[in-house]
Design a protein around this motif. Structure first.
Motif, PDB file in Angstrom:
ATOM      1  N   UNK A 267       4.924  15.041  46.876  1.00 12.06           N
ATOM      2  CA  UNK A 267       4.175  15.703  45.805  1.00 12.06           C
ATOM      3  C   UNK A 267       4.889  15.571  44.458  1.00 12.06           C
ATOM      4  N   UNK A 268       6.219  15.691  44.453  1.00 20.01           N
ATOM      5  CA  UNK A 268       6.966  15.564  43.208  1.00 20.01           C
ATOM      6  C   UNK A 268       6.861  14.147  42.651  1.00 20.01           C
ATOM      7  N   UNK A 269       6.897  13.174  43.514  1.00 19.23           N
ATOM      8  CA  UNK A 269       6.753  11.792  43.050  1.00 19.23           C
ATOM      9  C   UNK A 269       5.395  11.587  42.392  1.00 19.23           C
ATOM     10  N   UNK A 270       4.348  12.142  42.987  1.00 24.91           N
ATOM     11  CA  UNK A 270       3.017  11.997  42.402  1.00 24.91           C
ATOM     12  C   UNK A 270       2.899  12.747  41.076  1.00 24.91           C
ATOM     13  N   UNK A 271       3.568  13.911  40.972  1.00 22.68           N
ATOM     14  CA  UNK A 271       3.536  14.651  39.714  1.00 22.68           C
ATOM     15  C   UNK A 271       4.177  13.849  38.590  1.00 22.68           C
ATOM     16  N   UNK A 272       5.327  13.229  38.879  1.00 20.41           N
ATOM     17  CA  UNK A 272       6.041  12.485  37.849  1.00 20.41           C
ATOM     18  C   UNK A 272       5.259  11.276  37.342  1.00 20.41           C
ATOM     19  N   UNK A 273       4.474  10.669  38.205  1.00 21.72           N
ATOM     20  CA  UNK A 273       3.703   9.502  37.770  1.00 21.72           C
ATOM     21  C   UNK A 273       2.307   9.883  37.278  1.00 21.72           C
ATOM     22  N   UNK A 274       2.039  11.198  37.167  1.00 21.42           N
ATOM     23  CA  UNK A 274       0.817  11.658  36.526  1.00 21.42           C
ATOM     24  C   UNK A 274      -0.435  11.632  37.372  1.00 21.42           C
ATOM     25  N   UNK A 275      -0.299  11.671  38.712  1.00 23.37           N
ATOM     26  CA  UNK A 275      -1.492  11.609  39.551  1.00 23.37           C
ATOM     27  C   UNK A 275      -2.426  12.804  39.361  1.00 23.37           C
ATOM     28  N   UNK A 276      -1.939  14.051  39.236  1.00 23.72           N
ATOM     29  CA  UNK A 276      -2.877  15.162  39.024  1.00 23.72           C
ATOM     30  C   UNK A 276      -3.748  14.983  37.784  1.00 23.72           C
ATOM     31  N   UNK A 277      -3.179  14.497  36.701  1.00 25.53           N
ATOM     32  CA  UNK A 277      -3.964  14.284  35.481  1.00 25.53           C
ATOM     33  C   UNK A 277      -4.995  13.176  35.677  1.00 25.53           C
ATOM     34  N   UNK A 279      -6.333  12.341  38.564  1.00 27.92           N
ATOM     35  CA  UNK A 279      -7.364  12.899  39.451  1.00 27.92           C
ATOM     36  C   UNK A 279      -8.382  13.699  38.649  1.00 27.92           C
ATOM     37  N   UNK A 280      -7.889  14.487  37.674  1.00 29.62           N
ATOM     38  CA  UNK A 280      -8.796  15.276  36.841  1.00 29.62           C
ATOM     39  C   UNK A 280      -9.702  14.369  36.013  1.00 29.62           C
ATOM     40  N   UNK A 281      -9.141  13.282  35.469  1.00 28.87           N
ATOM     41  CA  UNK A 281      -9.959  12.337  34.713  1.00 28.87           C
ATOM     42  C   UNK A 281     -10.999  11.659  35.603  1.00 28.87           C
ATOM     43  N   UNK A 282     -10.592  11.328  36.815  1.00 26.78           N
ATOM     44  CA  UNK A 282     -11.530  10.684  37.737  1.00 26.78           C
ATOM     45  C   UNK A 282     -12.713  11.601  38.028  1.00 26.78           C
ATOM     46  N   UNK A 283     -12.439  12.901  38.228  1.00 25.29           N
ATOM     47  CA  UNK A 283     -13.518  13.856  38.466  1.00 25.29           C
ATOM     48  C   UNK A 283     -14.420  13.985  37.233  1.00 25.29           C
ATOM     49  N   UNK A 284     -13.798  13.982  36.062  1.00 25.81           N
ATOM     50  CA  UNK A 284     -14.568  14.101  34.820  1.00 25.81           C
ATOM     51  C   UNK A 284     -15.512  12.928  34.626  1.00 25.81           C
ATOM     52  N   UNK A 285     -14.983  11.719  34.814  1.00 25.96           N
ATOM     53  CA  UNK A 285     -15.818  10.545  34.599  1.00 25.96           C
ATOM     54  C   UNK A 285     -16.863  10.404  35.695  1.00 25.96           C
ATOM     55  N   UNK A 286     -16.519  10.740  36.931  1.00 27.23           N
ATOM     56  CA  UNK A 286     -17.486  10.677  38.027  1.00 27.23           C
ATOM     57  C   UNK A 286     -18.621  11.656  37.768  1.00 27.23           C
ATOM     58  N   UNK A 287     -18.304  12.840  37.227  1.00 29.35           N
ATOM     59  CA  UNK A 287     -19.334  13.821  36.911  1.00 29.35           C
ATOM     60  C   UNK A 287     -20.278  13.327  35.850  1.00 29.35           C
ATOM     61  N   UNK A 288     -19.753  12.643  34.828  1.00 31.36           N
ATOM     62  CA  UNK A 288     -20.599  12.131  33.756  1.00 31.36           C
ATOM     63  C   UNK A 288     -21.524  11.038  34.261  1.00 31.36           C
ATOM     64  N   UNK A 289     -21.009  10.193  35.150  1.00 36.70           N
ATOM     65  CA  UNK A 289     -21.854   9.125  35.716  1.00 36.70           C
ATOM     66  C   UNK A 289     -22.978   9.721  36.532  1.00 36.70           C
TER      67      UNK A 289
END
Length: 294
Positions: A267-277, A279-289
């Motif tokens: 989880x820490x490795x994913x946090x450092x490389x920005x995966x949560x952010x 993931x949030x962008x992916x949800x945002x763009x998927x919602x718009x589509x």
């Protein structure tokens, strides 16, 4: 303020700002995450990491520009970029400055060694003539497009001609327009103390773990008047030690678990490389589509 303006303000404050070296984008993320105020894109670290070779002039402009651009995308911190000797003569320095400024550098470090250069804490160094070194600093100053872009001038003359000669060169670099000065590999505590008194410009001191310069505390160096305290390859040396430790356990035992003494968590490795952010962008763009097709 822009990162370049922030870096200039840090230089002028002369309070001994700690500047670790980053050897890739992930190490830069760690430096920013820990709260440091600036970072150094290290030529030695890039050479060690990219080629598995010592710091003896194997890195070229393309490699350091590529690393600078990737690190610029990864962090918001001001970037001091190691450009070795500028990769040629004064005309090459102009091209180097333009390339690295475009890649996202906020400050370029140029040194006065002959080419191929070598680590400032290796034996066997030599330097170019003072006149040629000054011409390269003038070319760097003239080449920058943004007046907030800083030129850091380094001399390795201390190892070749002695401390007083290095001081004379550094003073001439300041006259040529260098914003920050760097007298590399001084070996005596008295010299460390004398540099901020003898030179008017903001200065860098480079503390190499296992190197030639006596290690002093950052608070003390700030009181002396240094602008930046550089630990160019502390992150790299720490990463190598960590790899050796974790992989040594794996080799010895045949298995490796999520032990915080050996490895960061998944989880820490994913946090450092920005995966949560992301993931949030992916949800945002998927919602718009999805809404667009309603």
């Amino acid at each position: 303020m822009t990162p370049r303006q922030k870096l200039r303000a840090l230089a002028e404050a002369r309070r001994g700002v700690l500047v670790p070296g980053a050897f890739n984008a992930l190490s830069a993320r760690v430096i920013e995450d820990l709260g440091f105020e600036a970072l150094y894109v290290t030529g030695a670290g890039v050479t060690n990491m990219w080629f598995g070779l010592p710091d003896q002039g194997f890195m070229g402009l393309a490699e350091i520009a590529d690393h600078t651009a990737r690190i610029r995308d990864a962090v918001e911190l001001p970037l001091i970029v190691d450009a070795d000797t500028g990769f040629g003569n004064a005309l090459n320095v102009r091209h180097t400055v333009r390339t690295l400024e475009r890649a996202g550098a906020d400050c370029i470090q140029l040194e006065d060694q002959v080419s191929p250069k070598r680590c400032g804490h290796f034996a066997g160094k030599d330097v170019i003539s003072t006149a040629e070194a000054v011409s390269k600093i003038k070319a760097a100053v003239d080449a920058r497009r943004d007046s907030d872009f800083l030129v850091l001038a380094r001399t390795d003359a201390c190892a070749v001609y002695g401390f007083e000669a290095a001081l004379e060169r550094a003073a001439l670099f300041a006259e040529a327009g260098a914003d920050i000065l760097f007298v590399e590999a001084v070996t005596q505590a008295e010299e460390v103390g004398a540099l901020p008194r003898r030179l008017a410009s903001p200065q860098v001191i480079n503390l190499v773990i296992g190197g030639k310069t006596p290690i002093s505390g950052t608070d003390e160096l700030g009181r002396l008047g240094y602008a930046f305290v550089l630990y160019a390859n502390a992150a790299l040396q720490g990463a190598v030690a960590g790899m050796q430790k974790a992989l040594g356990v794996l080799k010895q035992t045949g298995t490796l678990h999520e032990d915080p003494a050996l490895v960061v968590s998944f989880a820490e490795r994913q946090r450092l490389v920005g995966k949560p952010a992301l993931d949030a962008l992916e949800r945002r763009y998927a919602g718009r589509i999805a809404k667009a097709h309603l």
